[in-house]
Design an enzyme around this catalytic site. Structure first.
Site, PDB file in Angstrom:
ATOM      1  N   CYS A  24     -22.811  15.304  -4.127  1.00 31.93           N
ATOM      2  CA  CYS A  24     -24.230  15.042  -4.355  1.00 31.93           C
ATOM      3  C   CYS A  24     -24.655  13.752  -3.661  1.00 31.93           C
ATOM      4  O   CYS A  24     -25.840  13.569  -3.357  1.00 31.93           O
ATOM      5  CB  CYS A  24     -24.537  14.999  -5.846  1.00 31.93           C
ATOM      6  SG  CYS A  24     -23.704  13.682  -6.752  1.00 31.93           S
ATOM      7  N   CYS A  50     -24.769  27.947   5.902  1.00 30.06           N
ATOM      8  CA  CYS A  50     -25.306  26.670   5.451  1.00 30.06           C
ATOM      9  C   CYS A  50     -24.356  25.607   5.979  1.00 30.06           C
ATOM     10  O   CYS A  50     -23.617  25.857   6.934  1.00 30.06           O
ATOM     11  CB  CYS A  50     -25.475  26.619   3.938  1.00 30.06           C
ATOM     12  SG  CYS A  50     -23.923  26.731   3.014  1.00 30.06           S
TER      13      CYS A  50
END
Length: 393
Positions: free
Chosen positions: A205, A342
């Protein structure tokens, strides 16, 4: 016995405690008024022993919800310390806690909420000790943020036959499901590797970001799944994966079932369940230039990463999940071969599963654009400098 259908009621996981204290009877009055839960269900909650792996973005709201619900004991595993950047989403920590062990926050907040006991374990589970440390709990909730840790936890739960409530968040998207290798009779076993193949990876993250409120939303859903299993109410997310899109304000689901030897003979059209791996993976794009094959890039428009594949169609994941049927219809994907890409493959798997459920024939580029660039050195010229990517993260 009829075949198990995703969402059927299961027997309560935990036997009820003999009685609740007068304080807990008063504090949980609104729970006990709920039809189906009532005082007996609350006594089951008070008897439950739940392991929470990680006291971060997902573990923090899980601890809050379960302590407020009156769970008997929480065993919280986390060997990390609190950083200032955690406070945007890890809601049990405070500014003055920076530098302190994360698991200690769980002890504090539980004591402030209820009679829930918290045992803080300042350790990281390993393949050698995970099963031993988790033995004796009724269920496990995985709030970790790496696939290496998730596989360790999942393997331990499989060995012990424990239900595993599992969730993940990335950017604005979240997933929640329940894995169980030894469910009640008539319920097919579903494991982590039925959803993600071994060795899966996800960007941290710190690199791609995470929307703080989504952590609370996903964590609350994970806590709800745990309480439903403990009390035997509601429709548990066994055989289903909830997909949450914070930007679109939507939640939908895709089916999940265990891999079976005869899957090759199973139907592959319509809303068929995901298999292991949930979608096929390809190492290269040999047919990507063919008119009947579309390369779909589900990264964000401002995310160049490893460059882009010439001729690919850009549809960010959150936009795709907001209207999967519209995407399939608008791009003419029904029955068409699609290769989804992705950065490293995680978002592509979510997108491909949703596309397959809407009638496309989607596969995933193994390792994502990063893996493709490593396999094709000539693509490296399209990559942005590593230090620039780190700065953006």
């Amino acid at each position: 016995m009829l075949p198990f259908q995703a969402g059927e009621l299961l027997a309560p996981l935990v036997e009820p405690r003999a009685r609740l204290s007068d304080a807990e009877l008063s504090r949980t009055a609104r729970h006990r008024r709920l039809a189906g839960l009532e005082t007996e269900g609350q006594r089951r909650i008070a008897s439950a022993r739940v392991a929470v792996i990680g006291a971060g973005g997902l573990g923090a709201p899980v601890v809050l919800a379960l302590a407020a619900a009156g769970v008997g004991e929480l065993v919280v595993f986390d060997d990390d310390v609190i950083e200032l950047s955690n406070l945007q989403r890890q809601v049990i920590h405070r500014t003055q806690d920076v530098g302190a062990p994360k698991a200690d926050s769980a002890v504090r907040v539980a004591a402030e909420l209820s009679e829930t006991r918290v045992r803080a374990e300042h350790v990281r589970l390993t393949t050698r000790d995970a099963a031993e440390r988790l033995a004796g709990v009724d269920l496990v909730i995985d709030g970790t943020d790496s696939f290496e840790s998730r596989e360790i936890v999942a393997q331990a739960c499989e060995r012990l036959g424990l239900p595993l409530v599992w969730g993940t968040v990335q950017e604005f998207a979240g997933q929640v499901t329940v894995f169980w290798s030894a469910p009640p009779e008539g319920v097919p076993a579903v494991r982590l590797h039925d959803l993600y193949p071994p060795g899966s990876e996800a960007p941290a993250c710190s690199a791609v970001g995470v929307f703080g409120p989504l952590c609370l939303q996903v964590g609350a859903l994970m806590a709800s799944e745990a309480l439903k299993l403990v009390t035997g109410i509601g429709r548990p997310l066994i055989g289903r994966v909830a997909l949450l899109d914070a930007l679109g304000g939507t939640q939908r689901e895709v089916p999940l079932r265990a891999s079976r030897a005869n899957d090759a003979a199973a139907p592959t059209s319509g809303n068929t369940a995901m298999r292991r791996p949930p979608v096929p993976e390809v190492d290269d794009l040999p047919g990507a230039a063919a008119a009947d094959v579309l390369v779909l890039d589900v990264r964000n428009a401002d995310e160049p990463g490893a460059g882009r594949i010439p001729g690919s169609e850009l549809v960010p994941l959150r936009a795709l999940l907001r209207d999967v049927d519209g995407t399939v219809s608008g791009l003419g994907l029904h029955g068409r071969d699609v290769v989804v890409v992705c950065e490293v493959g995680v978002r592509a798997r979510v997108a491909a599963a949703a596309l397959n459920g809407a009638g496309a024939h989607a596969s995933v580029l193994r390792g994502g654009m990063e893996g493709w660039a490593r396999r094709r050195p000539e693509q490296q010229s399209g990559r942005e400098p590593e230090q620039e990517r780190a700065r953006r993260g």
